[in-house]
Design a protein around this motif. Sequence first.
Motif, PDB file in Angstrom:
ATOM      1  N   TYR A   1      36.209  40.854  36.668  1.00 14.22           N
ATOM      2  CA  TYR A   1      37.528  40.316  37.000  1.00 14.22           C
ATOM      3  C   TYR A   1      38.186  39.612  35.816  1.00 14.22           C
TER       4      TYR A   1
ATOM      5  N   LEU B   1      45.140  37.232  41.477  1.00 15.06           N
ATOM      6  CA  LEU B   1      44.072  37.271  42.469  1.00 15.06           C
ATOM      7  C   LEU B   1      42.705  37.486  41.829  1.00 15.06           C
TER       8      LEU B   1
ATOM      9  N   TRP C   1      41.489  35.825  39.417  1.00 13.88           N
ATOM     10  CA  TRP C   1      40.898  34.495  39.203  1.00 13.88           C
ATOM     11  C   TRP C   1      40.149  34.054  40.460  1.00 13.88           C
ATOM     12  N   PHE C   2      40.749  34.266  41.606  1.00 12.68           N
ATOM     13  CA  PHE C   2      40.114  33.858  42.857  1.00 12.68           C
ATOM     14  C   PHE C   2      38.908  34.745  43.173  1.00 12.68           C
ATOM     15  N   ALA C   3      39.007  36.045  42.874  1.00 14.64           N
ATOM     16  CA  ALA C   3      37.874  36.930  43.112  1.00 14.64           C
ATOM     17  C   ALA C   3      36.694  36.556  42.226  1.00 14.64           C
ATOM     18  N   HIS C   4      37.007  36.059  41.027  1.00 15.93           N
ATOM     19  CA  HIS C   4      35.942  35.670  40.102  1.00 15.93           C
ATOM     20  C   HIS C   4      35.157  34.473  40.623  1.00 15.93           C
ATOM     21  N   GLN C   5      35.769  33.674  41.496  1.00 15.45           N
ATOM     22  CA  GLN C   5      35.101  32.466  42.003  1.00 15.45           C
ATOM     23  C   GLN C   5      34.173  32.751  43.185  1.00 15.45           C
ATOM     24  N   LEU C   6      34.156  33.978  43.678  1.00 14.75           N
ATOM     25  CA  LEU C   6      33.294  34.312  44.803  1.00 14.75           C
ATOM     26  C   LEU C   6      31.822  34.162  44.405  1.00 14.75           C
TER      27      LEU C   6
ATOM     28  N   SER D   1      43.348  43.160  42.355  1.00 13.59           N
ATOM     29  CA  SER D   1      42.666  42.352  41.339  1.00 13.59           C
ATOM     30  C   SER D   1      42.940  42.786  39.910  1.00 13.59           C
TER      31      SER D   1
ATOM     32  N   GLU E   1      38.245  26.718  34.921  1.00  5.91           N
ATOM     33  CA  GLU E   1      37.971  26.106  36.222  1.00  5.91           C
ATOM     34  C   GLU E   1      39.015  25.054  36.574  1.00  5.91           C
TER      35      GLU E   1
ATOM     36  N   TYR F   1      42.215  25.473  37.226  1.00  3.36           N
ATOM     37  CA  TYR F   1      43.413  26.050  37.843  1.00  3.36           C
ATOM     38  C   TYR F   1      44.079  24.990  38.723  1.00  3.36           C
TER      39      TYR F   1
ATOM     40  N   TRP G   1      44.727  28.633  33.193  1.00  2.00           N
ATOM     41  CA  TRP G   1      44.081  29.811  33.748  1.00  2.00           C
ATOM     42  C   TRP G   1      42.905  30.258  32.884  1.00  2.00           C
TER      43      TRP G   1
END
Length: 656
Positions: A195, A204, A206-211, A259, A562, A564, A568
């Motif tokens: 990602y 999105l 960025w958010f997928a990377h946090q999973l 993504s 981290e 955000y 970014w």
Amino acid sequence: MGDIRLPRHMFLWCLSAIYMFAFASLYVQIPGLYGNEGVLPARWQLRVSGKSVVEQLKDSPTLLWFGPRLGLDTQQCMELLSLTGALLSLMTLALPALRDCRVFLVLWILYLSLYQVGQVFLYFQWDNLLLETGFLAILIAPMKMPWSSKVRLHDSVTFWLARWLLFRLMFASGVVKLTSRCPTWWGLTALTYHYETQCIPTPLAWFAHQLPVWFQKLSVVGTFVIEIAVPFMFFSPIRRHRLAAFYMQVLLQVLIILSGNYNFFNILTITLCLSLLDDQHVNFWLRRPTPKTENGNVCSSLQTLISGLAVMLEMGTYALLGYWTVKYFDLQVDWENKSVSTKTAFTYFEFNGFLKTVTVPSIWIGVLSLTWEIISSMFKCACERGVLWRLWSTIQWAVMTAATVSMFAISLVPYTYFEYDAHSNLWPGVRTAFELTDRYQLVNSYGLFRRMTGVGGRPEVVIEGSMDRNTWTEIEFMYKPGNMSAAPPVVAPHQPRLDWQMWFAALGPHTQSPWFSSLLHRLLQGKRDVIRLIQTDESQYPFSKQPPAYLRAHRYKYWFSESYPQRWWRRVYVEEFYPMVHLGDSYLEQMLVQHGLKGDTILGKKNNQKNCDLKKIYILHNLAKMLCLRHCVYELFLIILIIIIIKTLLKKKEYY
């Protein structure tokens, strides 16, 4: 398989939209990429050699050879071809009568002509995929003018080629991830890097990377299942298998679209997925009743028995698919931590054995599926009323069947690249036919995301300019990461091709990207067309008033931040990518000469003077500039497309 009239119309409509995006996106970038003062002038690919036009077309099949005869240089001719393609595809999108095989032939020739001189900026797999799909559309589309037949009995045969192309695309994309021996794919950790390291991520991403990591690894398993196992369901005689495969493929493509910015590629893949549908399912989407046929008690009982067996076979397939997934990826649910642990439970040599076992049978599965479509179509032709209609339908069936079988045969050459034994055992005549047609990009090999890059951090090249060698200012691109506070953009289906190549350049030394020296040279010269590739709003370009006296480039490593939304990205300096240069610098001149990027400007001026007496066609180009279409043409086409879609959705009757 049932009637496919509606999916075929949807396929042609979607392909028209994709052509429009591709031509319009390229049109706005031609001056900076391929212009006479661009990064890689296209006229250098069409040097005068004294050969006849026929010989030139054999060497490089492109309409650009006719430019000098029309009083146009290569840049002007490229602009004319791309603008013509964009307008023609827009008309095809809006007018069903224009979705004719001859119109798609023209669109294919136009894009192939641009591809031949596109060099590194146009040699992406999705450009090859568009050319291959576009050629198939010539066989799939009807001949509507001057008359048309509502029922074409060979449609299921030619439309099958789209399904075979989808199979080759997805299966090869899954296989190469494992044959490359990339440790991230084998360790199921690829998405923990993907990602933030993909070319142009979306917000999105960025958010997928946090999973959590366990979810990322499970997603990799799902990717392997969808790309390697599920494609075999494309040819299942059970309709629900094909529909399930359709929704799984579309789900994967939609997640990729959300993504990452992969221009029109994912939309084109979804368009190919339409070959898995039939009229009955499209009518279900449209809430239209499906006509029911009345059968006798015996037929009804037999149909019930067959339906029951099909359901049992269907459920058995899903159970087997689930069992293999659990077995070969060692899936274990951790209920306490609410996670799923996974690992690859097979070796590289075992996977190679699987490929040796499955490659040849997959070809025979394709042969059986195509044979069924051919025989079914032949019986329909034999049942036509009237001798003349039966004869005409049979002639059409014979011609299209021969074309379909030929396309299938030559596609086996690139399809079997990943398995040596199957490739070497192909009939030599098939390889000869492939070599003869290879220049036209009729069939291609595919394999996306072969290796995961940026495992230790996303490499990124940052260009800096200075007037005095003391104060340096970073040159920020519109789309690729640079400014750490700037959010990732949403730019698809447009592809900023310079930004994409900047991503590839960062993966190695600058000597592997010869065009980079030309880019710096043009920026030092202050060429406006090249600057607009970096910033369309020149006020955002730090050297808009005066070109920089010195340029240099550094390589950084980027990671998602981290903090955000304040930032970014975060980055760390790695090394010098390109030394400080200026106009006339010996190192820069050496790089330009070494890679053949030092053009003969005097010769170019003489050629332009010879051609200036024929300007009738070039009026279209000047008119576009007068109306400022250069900067808004892509947005204009996008707005028109949205209007067409809204009008289509509001119609009560069938649009097609």
